[in-house]
Design an enzyme around this catalytic site. Structure first.
Site, PDB file in Angstrom:
ATOM      1  N   LYS A 284       0.615  -0.431  -0.087  1.00 36.65           N
ATOM      2  CA  LYS A 284       0.107  -0.105  -0.422  1.00 36.65           C
ATOM      3  C   LYS A 284       1.485   1.067  -0.215  1.00 36.65           C
ATOM      4  CE  LYS A 284      -4.101  -1.922   2.389  1.00 36.65           C
ATOM      5  NZ  LYS A 284      -4.913  -1.315   0.963  1.00 36.65           N
ATOM      6  N   ARG A 358     -10.164 -11.474   1.921  1.00 38.74           N
ATOM      7  CA  ARG A 358     -10.846 -12.925   0.669  1.00 38.74           C
ATOM      8  C   ARG A 358     -10.600 -13.726   0.768  1.00 38.74           C
ATOM      9  NH1 ARG A 358     -11.860  -9.346  -4.289  1.00 38.74           N
ATOM     10  NH2 ARG A 358     -11.376  -7.612  -2.710  1.00 38.74           N
TER      11      ARG A 358
HETATM   12  N1  BES Z   1      -7.997  -3.751   3.810  1.00 37.21           N
HETATM   13  C1  BES Z   1      -8.102  -3.055   3.115  1.00 37.21           C
HETATM   14  C2  BES Z   1      -8.919  -2.728   2.394  1.00 37.21           C
HETATM   15  C3  BES Z   1     -10.038  -0.927   3.123  1.00 37.21           C
HETATM   16  C4  BES Z   1      -9.337  -0.154   2.827  1.00 37.21           C
HETATM   17  C5  BES Z   1     -10.694  -1.667   4.640  1.00 37.21           C
HETATM   18  C6  BES Z   1     -10.009   1.546   3.353  1.00 37.21           C
HETATM   19  C7  BES Z   1     -10.193   0.268   5.106  1.00 37.21           C
HETATM   20  C8  BES Z   1     -10.458   1.174   4.297  1.00 37.21           C
HETATM   21  C9  BES Z   1      -8.492  -4.864   1.573  1.00 37.21           C
HETATM   22  O1  BES Z   1      -7.821  -5.794   2.354  1.00 37.21           O
HETATM   23  C10 BES Z   1      -7.870  -3.782   0.444  1.00 37.21           C
HETATM   24  O2  BES Z   1      -6.534  -3.621   0.496  1.00 37.21           O
HETATM   25  N2  BES Z   1      -8.096  -4.287  -0.759  1.00 37.21           N
HETATM   26  C11 BES Z   1      -8.070  -3.307  -1.931  1.00 37.21           C
HETATM   27  C12 BES Z   1      -8.769  -4.578  -2.925  1.00 37.21           C
HETATM   28  C13 BES Z   1      -7.987  -4.223  -3.924  1.00 37.21           C
HETATM   29  C14 BES Z   1      -6.866  -4.900  -4.666  1.00 37.21           C
HETATM   30  C15 BES Z   1      -9.521  -5.619  -5.237  1.00 37.21           C
HETATM   31  C16 BES Z   1      -8.388  -2.030  -2.071  1.00 37.21           C
HETATM   32  O3  BES Z   1      -9.710  -2.121  -1.652  1.00 37.21           O
HETATM   33  O4  BES Z   1      -7.790  -1.486  -2.602  1.00 37.21           O
HETATM   34 ZN    ZN Z   2      -5.409  -5.290   1.579  1.00 36.67          ZN
END
Ligand code: BES
Ligand code: ZN
Ligand code: ZN
Length: 504
Positions: A284, A358
Site C-alpha cells: 500500500k 477474501r
Molecule cells: N483492508 C483493505 C480495505 C480497506 C480500505 C479497509 C480502506 C479500510 C479502509 C483491503 O484489504 C484492501 O486492500 N482491498 C483492496 C482490494 C483491491 C486490491 C481489489 C482495495 O480496496 O483497494
Molecule cells: Zn488489503
C-alpha cells in the site's frame, strides 16, 4: 465507562449539577418545560420565541437555573409521533458531550417525556430509556491506554455519572432493566472499539486469540483457537498464504454461544481479522497506512457480539469465527501470480496480495460449514471501494437470501447502523474465474464493482445456506454519529444484536 444509576423523584425536586431534558418539538414550552419556564423568568419561552430552541432533533439549549438543578440542558428529539430509539440515542449523546464540554461531572436525564411519548406502552418506554443510557455511554468513550499520566496540570474534565430520573414508581423496574441492557451494549461496543484502537504492535493474531479466551471465561462461552499446525492439517492454504509474509503466527478463533436448544442450527458470524494490512508485496502507499490497524474490525465486532449475546442470555445459538493474520511483505510472503489451495479444495490465483481479506475469509467460511449453520454473516473491512459507494454512512451488504438482507436492513434502520444492498448478478461471479486456477482474488483491470467483486469471491466459499457479506471498510472507522467519535465506531455490534434478537 460512566456509572449509570436510576432515581425515582419529581423532576423539580431533583438536585443535580446538570439536568438533561429531552424535548419533543413544540411551538411553545409545554408540560414540565412550562413549569420550568416560570421558575426561569420566561427564559425557555424566550428561546422558543427567538427560534433558538424548539425541540428539533439534536438541538440543544443550556440554561443556568435557580432551581434544585443548577443547570438545565434541553435537547430536542423531534416531533412526538416520530420519536425513535435512534433519535433518542443521538439526542442523549449530543447532550452528554455538551455536558462534558461544559465540565459537569455528574449529570441526570429526566425520563418523564418518554412516558408521554410511549403512551403507556411499557416496552417502548424501556427501549427509549435504554437509548438514553446507550447514547450517553457510547458518546463518552475514551481510549487513553497509551497516554502517560503526567498530563496532570490540565486534566480533561469528565462526566463520571449519569442518573436516570424515573417519572413514577411504576416505571422503576423498567428503568432498571434498561440500564442493565444499555450497560451490556455499551460494554460490548467498547470492547470492539478498544480492540480496534490498539495499534498493530499490540493487537496481533495471538492477542486477538488471548482476548477471545478472556471473553469466553467471563461470559460462559466456549473458545477454541486453531494455530498454524492445525490449519496446515485442515489444508487452509488460503489463510496460511496471507500469514506467510509475517513473523506473527495466524489464528483461527472460534467462540461458541448456546442460548437455545443444543440441536438448533446456529447463526455463524465470521470476521476478518487482519491485525495490520500493509498490502503485502502489492504494498500500500505510505499515506495513512497507519489506519490499517483497523483491518481487524470485523473480528472485533464478531468477538464483541459474542460477548454481548452471551451477557444478555439471548435465546439463540451463535458461533463466532475470526480469521486472524497479519499481511506483511516478508521474505516468505505470497507474490502476485502465486496459486493457493483453500480448505474447500478450490484453488486461488493471487493477483494482488492486498486483496487478502477474501483469502483469509475463504477458509474461515469453509470452516464455518462444520457447525451446519442456518445462516452465515461475514463482517469485513474488505474494500476501499465501499467508501466510494457509501462513504462512512452505511455498510454495503451483498448476499444470497433476500429475507435475510431485509431483516438486516430493518435492524440497521432501527439502530442507525445502516446497511445498503448491492447486487450479486452472475456476471460478477463470472468475473472471479481465473485462467489457470479456479478463482482469482481480483477481477480483470477495468472490471470495476470492487465491493461486489469481493463478495462474489466470498460466495464461492459461503456454502448453500443463506449468507450475507457486510463490508464495513467505511463504517468501522469515522462513522459519524453523535454517539461515536472520529475513531473506531464499533459498528455492527448493535446491528447484529438487533438482528439476532428478532429471531427467525
Ligand atoms: N483492508 C483493505 C480495505 C480497506 C480500505 C479497509 C480502506 C479500510 C479502509 C483491503 O484489504 C484492501 O486492500 N482491498 C483492496 C482490494 C483491491 C486490491 C481489489 C482495495 O480496496 O483497494
Ligand atoms: Zn488489503
Ligand atoms: Zn485488508
Amino acid at each position: 465507562m460512566i456509572k449509570i444509576a436510576q432515581k425515582t423523584e419529581q423532576t423539580l425536586e431533583h438536585k443535580t449539577e446538570c439536568l438533561i431534558l429531552a424535548c419533543v418539538e413544540e411551538k411553545k414550552p409545554a408540560g414540565t418545560l412550562k413549569k420550568l419556564n416560570d421558575t426561569l423568568a420566561g427564559a425557555i419561552g424566550n428561546a422558543f420565541e427567538n427560534k433558538r430552541f424548539s425541540g428539533k432533533p439534536e438541538q440543544t439549549l443550556l440554561l443556568n437555573s435557580p432551581g434544585k438543578a443548577s443547570n438545565l440542558l434541553l435537547v430536542g428529539i423531534g416531533k412526538s409521533k416520530d420519536v425513535t430509539a435512534e433519535k433518542v440515542c443521538r439526542a442523549a449523546a449530543t447532550a452528554a458531550k455538551l455536558a462534558e464540554q461544559s465540565k459537569f461531572k455528574s449529570i441526570s436525564a429526566d425520563l418523564g417525556v418518554f412516558e408521554t411519548v410511549a403512551k403507556g406502552q411499557g416496552g417502548v418506554y424501556g427501549e427509549l430509556a435504554s437509548a438514553v443510557a446507550e447514547g450517553a455511554g457510547l458518546a463518552l468513550y475514551r481510549f487513553e491506554n497509551y497516554k502517560s499520566k503526567n498530563d496532570k496540570d490540565d486534566p480533561p474534565s469528565r462526566v463520571e455519572k449519569l442518573t436516570l430520573l424515573t417519572p413514577s414508581k411504576s416505571r422503576q423496574a423498567a428503568t432498571e432493566k434498561a440500564i442493565v441492557r444499555a450497560e451490556k451494549i455499551v460494554d460490548a461496543v467498547h470492547t470492539a472499539r478498544d480492540l480496534i484502537s490498539h495499534p498493530g504492535n499490540t493487537v496481533t493474531p495471538t492477542y486477538l486469540a488471548e482476548h477471545a479466551k478472556k471473553i469466553a471465561r467471563k461470559n460462559k462461552l466456549t473458545c477454541k483457537v486453531l494455530g498454524k499446525k492445525e490449519m496446515e492439517k485442515l489444508g487452509m492454504g488460503s489463510l496460511l498464504g496471507v500469514a506467510q509474509g509475517s513473523d506473527q503466527p495466524p489464528a483461527l478463533i472460534v467462540l461458541e454461544y448456546k442460548g437455545a436448544a443444543k440441536n438448533k442450527a446456529p447463526t455463524a458470524i465470521v470476521g476478518k481479522g487482519i491485525t495490520f494490512d500493509t498490502g503485502g508485496i502489492s504494498l500500500k502507499p505510505g499515506n495513512s497506512m497507519d489506519e490499517m490497524k483497523m483491518d481487524m474490525s470485523g473480528a472485533a465486532t464478531t468477538l464483541a457480539t459474542l460477548q454481548l449475546v452471551s451477557s444478555m442470555k439471548l435465546k439463540a445459538n451463535v458461533v463466532g469465527i475470526v480469521a486472524a493474520a497479519e499481511n506483511m511483505p516478508g521474505g516468505g510472503a505470497i507474490k502476485p501470480g502465486d496459486i493457493l489451495k483453500s480448505m474447500s479444495g478450490k484453488t486461488i490465483e493471487v493477483l494482488n496480495t492486498d486483496a487478502e481479506g477474501r483469502l483469509v475469509l475463504a477458509d474461515a467460511l469453509t470452516y464455518a460449514q462444520r457447525f451446519k449453520p442456518k445462516e452465515v454473516i461475514d463482517l469485513a473491512t474488505l474494500t476501499g471501494a465501499v467508501l466510494h459507494a457509501l462513504g462512512h454512512h452505511a455498510a454495503a451488504v451483498v448476499g444470497t437470501n433476500p429475507a435475510m438482507i431485509e431483516k438486516l436492513k430493518d435492524a440497521g434502520d432501527a439502530t442507525g447502523e445502516r446497511v445498503w444492498e448491492l447486487p450479486l448478478w452472475e456476471e460478477f461471479e463470472k468475473g472471479t474465474k481465473s485462467e489457470i486456477a479456479d478463482l482469482k482474488n481480483i477481477a480483470s483491470p477495468g472490471f470495476g464493482a470492487g465491493t461486489i467483486m469481493g463478495a462474489a469471491f466470498l460466495k464461492a466459499f459461503a456454502g448453500e445456506q443463506p449468507w450475507t457479506h457486510i463490508d464495513i471498510a467505511g463504517t468501522a472507522w469515522g462513522f459519524d454519529r453523535p454517539y461515536t467519535n472520529k475513531g473506531p465506531s464499533g459498528y455492527g455490534v448493535r446491528l447484529l444484536l438487533r438482528y439476532l434478537e428478532k429471531g427467525r
